[in-house]
Design a protein around this motif. Structure first.
Motif, PDB file in Angstrom:
ATOM      1  N   HIS A   1      29.421  34.383 -15.586  1.00 12.18           N
ATOM      2  CA  HIS A   1      30.031  34.985 -16.761  1.00 12.18           C
ATOM      3  C   HIS A   1      29.320  34.558 -18.046  1.00 12.18           C
ATOM      4  O   HIS A   1      29.687  34.983 -19.130  1.00 12.18           O
ATOM      5  CB  HIS A   1      31.508  34.604 -16.844  1.00 12.18           C
ATOM      6  CG  HIS A   1      32.298  35.078 -15.667  1.00 12.18           C
ATOM      7  ND1 HIS A   1      32.699  36.384 -15.519  1.00 12.18           N
ATOM      8  CD2 HIS A   1      32.732  34.417 -14.562  1.00 12.18           C
ATOM      9  CE1 HIS A   1      33.372  36.521 -14.374  1.00 12.18           C
ATOM     10  NE2 HIS A   1      33.407  35.342 -13.782  1.00 12.18           N
TER      11      HIS A   1
ATOM     12  N   ASN B   1      25.472  33.938 -20.264  1.00 16.64           N
ATOM     13  CA  ASN B   1      24.199  34.642 -20.382  1.00 16.64           C
ATOM     14  C   ASN B   1      23.292  34.223 -19.237  1.00 16.64           C
ATOM     15  O   ASN B   1      23.198  33.031 -18.913  1.00 16.64           O
ATOM     16  CB  ASN B   1      23.528  34.332 -21.721  1.00 16.64           C
ATOM     17  CG  ASN B   1      24.369  34.816 -22.888  1.00 16.64           C
ATOM     18  OD1 ASN B   1      24.964  35.888 -22.821  1.00 16.64           O
ATOM     19  ND2 ASN B   1      24.419  34.030 -23.956  1.00 16.64           N
TER      20      ASN B   1
ATOM     21  N   LEU C   1      24.202  40.823  -8.888  1.00 17.41           N
ATOM     22  CA  LEU C   1      25.029  41.018 -10.081  1.00 17.41           C
ATOM     23  C   LEU C   1      26.224  41.938  -9.829  1.00 17.41           C
ATOM     24  O   LEU C   1      27.188  41.920 -10.604  1.00 17.41           O
ATOM     25  CB  LEU C   1      24.176  41.604 -11.213  1.00 17.41           C
ATOM     26  CG  LEU C   1      23.047  40.723 -11.753  1.00 17.41           C
ATOM     27  CD1 LEU C   1      22.245  41.500 -12.796  1.00 17.41           C
ATOM     28  CD2 LEU C   1      23.592  39.439 -12.358  1.00 17.41           C
TER      29      LEU C   1
ATOM     30  N   THR D   1      30.108  40.773  -9.836  1.00 16.08           N
ATOM     31  CA  THR D   1      30.678  40.326 -11.114  1.00 16.08           C
ATOM     32  C   THR D   1      30.620  41.400 -12.191  1.00 16.08           C
ATOM     33  O   THR D   1      31.546  41.535 -12.993  1.00 16.08           O
ATOM     34  CB  THR D   1      29.940  39.065 -11.611  1.00 16.08           C
ATOM     35  OG1 THR D   1      30.017  38.060 -10.600  1.00 16.08           O
ATOM     36  CG2 THR D   1      30.551  38.556 -12.905  1.00 16.08           C
ATOM     37  N   TYR D   2      29.542  42.170 -12.204  1.00 20.31           N
ATOM     38  CA  TYR D   2      29.288  43.056 -13.350  1.00 20.31           C
ATOM     39  C   TYR D   2      29.402  44.552 -13.034  1.00 20.31           C
ATOM     40  O   TYR D   2      29.124  45.377 -13.909  1.00 20.31           O
ATOM     41  CB  TYR D   2      27.887  42.776 -13.915  1.00 20.31           C
ATOM     42  CG  TYR D   2      27.768  41.421 -14.535  1.00 20.31           C
ATOM     43  CD1 TYR D   2      28.265  41.168 -15.805  1.00 20.31           C
ATOM     44  CD2 TYR D   2      27.161  40.367 -13.856  1.00 20.31           C
ATOM     45  CE1 TYR D   2      28.169  39.919 -16.394  1.00 20.31           C
ATOM     46  CE2 TYR D   2      27.051  39.110 -14.424  1.00 20.31           C
ATOM     47  CZ  TYR D   2      27.555  38.885 -15.694  1.00 20.31           C
ATOM     48  OH  TYR D   2      27.467  37.648 -16.269  1.00 20.31           O
ATOM     49  N   ARG D   3      29.819  44.906 -11.838  1.00 18.00           N
ATOM     50  CA  ARG D   3      29.945  46.326 -11.507  1.00 18.00           C
ATOM     51  C   ARG D   3      30.878  47.021 -12.514  1.00 18.00           C
ATOM     52  O   ARG D   3      32.022  46.618 -12.714  1.00 18.00           O
ATOM     53  CB  ARG D   3      30.507  46.508 -10.101  1.00 18.00           C
ATOM     54  CG  ARG D   3      30.528  47.964  -9.627  1.00 18.00           C
ATOM     55  CD  ARG D   3      31.339  48.111  -8.335  1.00 18.00           C
ATOM     56  NE  ARG D   3      30.825  47.258  -7.286  1.00 18.00           N
ATOM     57  CZ  ARG D   3      29.916  47.637  -6.379  1.00 18.00           C
ATOM     58  NH1 ARG D   3      29.438  48.875  -6.433  1.00 18.00           N
ATOM     59  NH2 ARG D   3      29.512  46.798  -5.449  1.00 18.00           N
TER      60      ARG D   3
ATOM     61  N   ASN E   1      30.742  47.097 -15.755  1.00 15.59           N
ATOM     62  CA  ASN E   1      31.049  46.331 -16.961  1.00 15.59           C
ATOM     63  C   ASN E   1      29.909  46.272 -17.979  1.00 15.59           C
ATOM     64  O   ASN E   1      30.076  45.685 -19.044  1.00 15.59           O
ATOM     65  CB  ASN E   1      31.421  44.889 -16.588  1.00 15.59           C
ATOM     66  CG  ASN E   1      32.780  44.813 -15.934  1.00 15.59           C
ATOM     67  OD1 ASN E   1      33.733  45.413 -16.419  1.00 15.59           O
ATOM     68  ND2 ASN E   1      32.859  44.086 -14.823  1.00 15.59           N
ATOM     69  N   VAL E   2      28.777  46.870 -17.683  1.00 15.80           N
ATOM     70  CA  VAL E   2      27.603  46.735 -18.551  1.00 15.80           C
ATOM     71  C   VAL E   2      27.548  47.907 -19.524  1.00 15.80           C
ATOM     72  O   VAL E   2      27.619  49.065 -19.123  1.00 15.80           O
ATOM     73  CB  VAL E   2      26.311  46.653 -17.715  1.00 15.80           C
ATOM     74  CG1 VAL E   2      25.097  46.567 -18.628  1.00 15.80           C
ATOM     75  CG2 VAL E   2      26.365  45.444 -16.782  1.00 15.80           C
ATOM     76  N   LYS E   3      27.405  47.595 -20.825  1.00 12.69           N
ATOM     77  CA  LYS E   3      27.392  48.634 -21.864  1.00 12.69           C
ATOM     78  C   LYS E   3      25.999  49.237 -22.051  1.00 12.69           C
ATOM     79  O   LYS E   3      25.856  50.439 -22.276  1.00 12.69           O
ATOM     80  CB  LYS E   3      27.876  48.039 -23.190  1.00 12.69           C
ATOM     81  CG  LYS E   3      27.867  49.005 -24.373  1.00 12.69           C
ATOM     82  CD  LYS E   3      28.910  50.100 -24.228  1.00 12.69           C
ATOM     83  CE  LYS E   3      28.917  51.045 -25.426  1.00 12.69           C
ATOM     84  NZ  LYS E   3      29.411  50.393 -26.659  1.00 12.69           N
TER      85      LYS E   3
ATOM     86  N   LEU F   1      26.230  49.380 -12.204  1.00 11.20           N
ATOM     87  CA  LEU F   1      26.540  48.326 -13.163  1.00 11.20           C
ATOM     88  C   LEU F   1      27.110  48.882 -14.467  1.00 11.20           C
ATOM     89  O   LEU F   1      27.874  48.198 -15.154  1.00 11.20           O
ATOM     90  CB  LEU F   1      25.278  47.512 -13.476  1.00 11.20           C
ATOM     91  CG  LEU F   1      24.758  46.598 -12.357  1.00 11.20           C
ATOM     92  CD1 LEU F   1      23.403  46.015 -12.746  1.00 11.20           C
ATOM     93  CD2 LEU F   1      25.741  45.470 -12.073  1.00 11.20           C
TER      94      LEU F   1
ATOM     95  N   ARG G   1      29.282  50.716 -17.280  1.00 12.55           N
ATOM     96  CA  ARG G   1      30.653  51.166 -17.472  1.00 12.55           C
ATOM     97  C   ARG G   1      30.622  52.626 -17.938  1.00 12.55           C
ATOM     98  O   ARG G   1      29.543  53.193 -18.163  1.00 12.55           O
ATOM     99  CB  ARG G   1      31.374  50.275 -18.476  1.00 12.55           C
ATOM    100  CG  ARG G   1      30.871  50.323 -19.895  1.00 12.55           C
ATOM    101  CD  ARG G   1      31.487  49.196 -20.709  1.00 12.55           C
ATOM    102  NE  ARG G   1      31.507  49.496 -22.142  1.00 12.55           N
ATOM    103  CZ  ARG G   1      31.838  48.619 -23.078  1.00 12.55           C
ATOM    104  NH1 ARG G   1      32.190  47.385 -22.713  1.00 12.55           N
ATOM    105  NH2 ARG G   1      31.847  48.948 -24.347  1.00 12.55           N
TER     106      ARG G   1
END
Length: 332
Positions: free
Chosen positions: A13, A15, A29, A32-34, A36-38, A97, A99
């Motif tokens: 969570h 950097n 990744l 955790t990040y599925r 959620n990435v902008k 990944l 969003r």
């Protein structure tokens, strides 16, 4: 890479800098990040044949296994196929990944831009294509037919309808600095001459830091503004329209190649003139109202007016404009 981190305890969570095979890194990744990435930016091999990259994915196809570890060069007749096979699974993972309002930017050049569009349309959907940025790279002075001096950045969205309608910068440092010093000087120095001296002193000290707005050299009761700006269109045909003179109402002479800006709303212009004239009576010789050359003669200076040289369409050789009618270029 835990040894390069700043945190005492490594966390997914935090950097992250991931060193290793990018396909394996992307898979790690996902938990955790599925979704959620902008924003994602990738700079894949351009497949120029000079980069020394090799296809090394774990595959079962006998044909593709024959590619493993073999450097892709310009003589490789399957180099485009290898590049597409390398890119496709990575783009699919990157899509997972993002969003719903996320976007991806991909750098590329002419070697694979057409194949990249096909892959992106397949993974993200043609309806989610945001656009393609063309940026100028290094200048090519080598003798050739057509010099290529640009590359591309292709942009797609996870769901284009979820994006903001307009993208704009949240803030611009030089503009904010000028607005801040303008407000401070207006409050601290009500006397115009001293306020201008203080602003000129500040500008000399910070000129390098506020580029490209270092041309805003003046300040009055309404704030910071720039000097005159040329309105003629350089080098090619520009806009053609009549600019009415504020006193006579007759059209002023057009520049040779036309105007560089589209037609303004003249009612708004005259309203700004009236508003500016009411706010300040200080005379300025730093702005032009029309496209013709404005010069101040010694006789006109003493009478508080400016002479506009050059013939107009009405045949008059020169016209006079009250100095209070000239509009400075304001910092907006």
């Amino acid at each position: 890479m835990r040894e390069k981190g700043l945190s005492e305890k490594a966390s997914l969570h935090d950097n992250l800098i991931t060193h290793g095979d990018n396909l394996a890194a992307l898979k790690s990744l996902l938990p955790t990040y599925r979704g959620n990435v902008k924003c994602i930016y990738i700079d894949p091999p351009y497949n120029t044949g000079k980069e020394g990259w090799a296809y090394n994915d774990n595959v079962n196809s006998p044909l593709m296994r024959a590619w493993l570890g073999r450097v892709v060069d310009r003589d490789d007749l399957t180099r485009h196929e290898k590049w597409c096979c390398m890119m496709l699974p990575r783009l699919k993972l990157l899509r997972e990944l993002l969003r719903e309002d996320g976007v991806i930017f991909v750098s590329i050049d002419d070697n694979e831009v057409h194949h990249l569009h096909c892959l992106m349309d397949d993974v993200f959907g043609e309806r989610n294509r945001v656009g393609q940025i063309i940026w100028h790279g290094s200048t090519d002075n080598n003798p050739t037919n057509i010099a290529t001096e640009h590359e591309y950045i292709v942009c797609y969205a996870a769901k284009k309808e979820e994006l903001e309608e307009v993208w704009k910068s949240a803030g611009f440092g030089p503009k904010a600095a000028l607005q801040r010093i303008g407000t401070e000087l207006l409050e601290a120095h009500p006397e115009p001459a001293k306020r201008q001296r203080e602003y000129s002193r500040w500008l000399r000290k910070h000129r390098a830091e506020i580029k490209p707005l270092d041309g805003y050299k003046f300040i009055d009761d309404a704030g910071i503004f720039a000097g005159s700006r040329s309105v003629h269109n350089p080098g090619r045909e520009g806009y053609r329209y009549d600019v009415p003179h504020p006193v006579t109402g007759k059209p002023c002479r057009e520049p040779l190649m036309g105007y560089r800006f589209p037609p303004p709303r003249w009612s708004d212009c005259w309203r700004k003139i009236a508003s500016y004239s009411e706010r300040t009576s200080r005379k300025s010789s730093n702005s032009r109202l029309t496209s013709t050359t404005i010069r101040r003669s010694s006789a006109a200076s003493s009478k508080g007016s400016t002479r506009v040289a050059g013939p107009t369409r009405s045949g008059t050789s020169s016209q006079r404009i009250p100095a209070s009618s000239r509009i400075p270029n304001r910092l907006r």
